[in-house]
Write a protein that holds these residues in place. Structure first.
Motif: not given
Length: 674
Positions: A422-423, A425, A440
């Motif tokens: 997610p993002g 991160n 990602t």
């Protein structure tokens, strides 16, 4: 995802029952075929560290003799940890994954130990990773273990147990409806054990009784505790609770009621070993709260072996790993089962690659991605972007299916969403997201992986033909991944026939009579493959199928009719202007009594507009036990001429999937014999 079951059998304790007389037990021995049958009516033997081999006609589908080094954890491939407290029964221990509480002793035993740390008790509870231990329809299943119960100086509050829960508990099923089988429970250090069935009908088994065999008590020797589920007659099923080879109680489907029985029994189970401290059961027997300050710390339950046997089936999983190693993502980080903890609902993230057990992943041929005996899973089978993923016992649901695309995306079969960070991160818990091919969402599987695609080849049913008569059969296959090109191959084709590798069309002219066992394989560009098998009978020239319609005007019955104007008889009256039609539900069937056993080589179905996409052609000699001689899920309607091979007095069309909103509708159902 569903939490660990929070109930166990203490919520209701079975009434105490006396054991059957020895003469009755000896008579039963002749009819029982479980691994315990040979010991019925005999004294318990000394414990064995190795699970016994299966009796004749049975299959060992699981066993563990706990042969690991001293102080080692139980095998992650076989067992997962329940970590928590209370469990809905008032028990007071905190269960852990510490080898202080659960370990192998180096001498072929699993040990669960309860320890008092200044008034706080710790202990252990583990489950089998597999939840598919089931009695097959028409067969039997036995779960058994050799156990020495804890032997504390003061045992108030000790609650050892060997039991099983229905696998629906792992996918949202409720307790007790999903079924609970208690093979062994004891409380307060008594030289006793109880065995119980829990279901929605309030069934029981037997209450606390002494271990039946001579030579040692429950706490001073190893004793076998078993349950055998008997589905030999699916209209009159039963189960038996057994201690040291002695049948202590029997529960029947008739006594429970069909609906409650099927909900509780007719599915898979997962096994549990635990050593609780305090709770409803020990408190109820003692008449006061347990454990007390005087309760001895450090006593343990020891398990010499556990095994599951099946007769008439084999639930051993067929999926296999294609490779094992690290799964890497953005920036070279590794897919990580957090803290390498094999407990249900454990978070999945990424981290620096360190070779730990939580980073050793295996793509399996069933489309799952596994580590430490469990599966990468979309929480609660979620289908919305942002749904978390976790480690969870493999349960065969689409929420645990993953397909690697050519660009590196891992697509969840159930949701069509991609595994992502997610993002970006890398400290966040992973989720499934709308696929964008972002960095990602791109993953590299272990070296040597053949991909995680699932290829399915539709079985065309058994085939027949004639020497020197041209034959043609189109095979169909599907791939869980989009955009894949399939290559077909075949083994065992009759002489003169071949398969087109690009299209899956088998064609040619048979040159010799006989029956061949044919296997067709479809393989995609990642190396994933699927197979199907069937027979192909080639009859000599001049023989072959007759031209007389064996079903014409024969007695016929059906599962239903749409109305009085569409009776079953209309399908066998030789009139293509009359028809049978069924109710608009699945399944439905049409059955013809041919009058005597016939060798059937061809069936013709003349469908009205409301045809079947999925159906089987079945034969039987008694109208009760049926054999499928043709099966499809890609029916085309119109007039279908099916080459089949089978014998029987009764012939049945069994519809499983309708092509329209209406019922099944046939102008004519014809059969021809050789």
């Amino acid at each position: 995802m569903f939490s660990i079951p929070t109930r166990r059998s203490a919520t209701r304790r079975a009434p105490r029952r006396g054991r059957a007389a020895a003469t009755s037990i000896l008579l039963l021995a002749a009819s029982l075929t479980g691994s315990f049958a040979a010991t019925l009516g005999t004294a318990a033997t000394a414990h064995a560290d190795t699970a016994p081999p299966p009796p004749a006609g049975w299959t060992t589908v699981f066993s563990d003799s706990f042969g690991g080094p001293a102080g080692s954890a139980p095998a992650a491939a076989n067992w997962l940890y329940d970590i928590g407290t209370g469990y809905g029964t008032g028990e007071r221990e905190q269960t852990t994954n510490s080898t202080n509480n659960v370990y192998q002793d180096g001498n072929g035993h699993l040990v669960l130990k309860a320890i008092n740390n200044g008034g706080t008790w710790t202990s252990a509870r583990i489950e089998s990773t597999r939840g598919d231990f089931a009695a097959p329809a028409g067969g039997k299943m036995e779960m058994t273990a050799s156990i020495q119960q804890p032997n504390p100086a003061n045992g108030l509050g000790y609650w050892p147990a060997f039991w099983a829960l229905g696998s629906p508990m792992r996918t949202g099923g409720g307790w007790p409806g999903a079924g609970e089988l208690d093979m062994m429970e004891d409380v307060n250090g008594l030289n006793q054990a109880s065995q119980t069935l829990h279901d929605n009908a309030g069934s029981s088994g037997h209450g606390l009784i002494a271990c039946p065999a001579a030579g040692s008590g429950c706490q001073t020797g190893y004793h076998t505790y078993s349950v055998i589920v008997d589905r030999t007659n699916t209209s009159a099923e039963s189960l038996q609770f057994v201690m040291d080879g002695t049948v202590e109680s029997t529960v029947t489907e008739a006594s429970v009621g069909t609906a409650a029985w099927q909900q509780a029994i007719d599915h898979g189970f997962f096994m549990i070993f635990d050593l609780a401290m305090g709770g409803n059961y020990p408190d109820g027997v003692q008449g006061s709260a347990t454990p007390t300050a005087a309760t001895t710390s450090g006593a343990s339950m020891s398990v010499a072996y556990v095994a599951v046997y099946e007769q008439g089936g084999n639930s051993t999983p067929t999926a296999t790993p294609t490779a094992t190693g690290q799964v890497t993502g953005v920036g070279g980080v590794c897919l990580n089962n957090q803290a390498a903890l094999n407990t249900p609902s454990n978070p999945i993230g990424v981290g620096n690659c360190d070779g730990s057990a939580g980073q050793q992943w295996s793509p399996y041929t069933d489309g799952t991605l596994r580590a430490q005996g469990g599966c990468l899973d979309a929480v609660s089978a979620g289908t919305t972007s942002g749904t978390d993923v976790d480690w969870y016992p493999c349960n065969g649901t689409a929420a645990q299916g993953w397909t690697r695309q050519a660009n590196g995306e891992l697509v969840n079969t159930n949701s069509g969403l991609c595994l992502g960070v997610p993002g970006g991160n890398t400290s966040a818990r992973l989720d499934i997201e709308t696929c964008t091919a972002a960095a990602t969402q791109l993953w590299t599987l272990p070296a040597g992986s053949a991909g995680s695609n699932t290829v399915t080849v539709t079985n065309p049913g058994n085939q027949s033909g004639t020497v020197q008569t041209a034959a043609s059969l189109q095979l169909h296959a599907s791939d869980s991944a989009s955009g894949q090109t399939l290559a077909y191959s075949a083994a065992g084709l009759p002489a003169g026939l071949s398969i087109n590798a690009a299209t899956g069309l088998i064609s040619g002219t048979p040159t010799a009579a006989g029956t061949s066992n044919v296997t067709v394989t479809a393989t995609d560009s990642t190396g994933a493959s699927g197979t199907t098998a069937f027979t192909w009978t080639v009859n000599p020239a001049g023989g072959g199928c007759g031209t007389t319609n064996l079903a014409l005007n024969k007695p016929v019955t059906a599962s239903s009719t749409e109305n009085v104007g569409t009776p079953a008889t209309a399908a066998v009256d030789g009139n293509s202007g009359t028809r049978w039609s069924s109710a608009a539900s699945d399944p439905q069937w049409l059955q013809v009594d041919l009058g005597s056993v016939q060798s059937i080589c061809k069936v013709t179905l003349n469908w009205e507009t409301a045809y079947a996409t999925g159906f089987q052609i079945q034969t039987s000699n008694d109208a009760t036990n049926w054999t499928s001689i043709y099966s499809t899920t890609t029916g085309t309607g119109g007039t279908q001429t099916l080459n089949v091979t089978g014998t029987g007095r009764y012939l049945r069309l069994y519809g499983t999937a309708r092509a329209t909103q209406y019922g099944y509708s046939l102008w004519e159902f014809q059969a021809f014999g050789s």
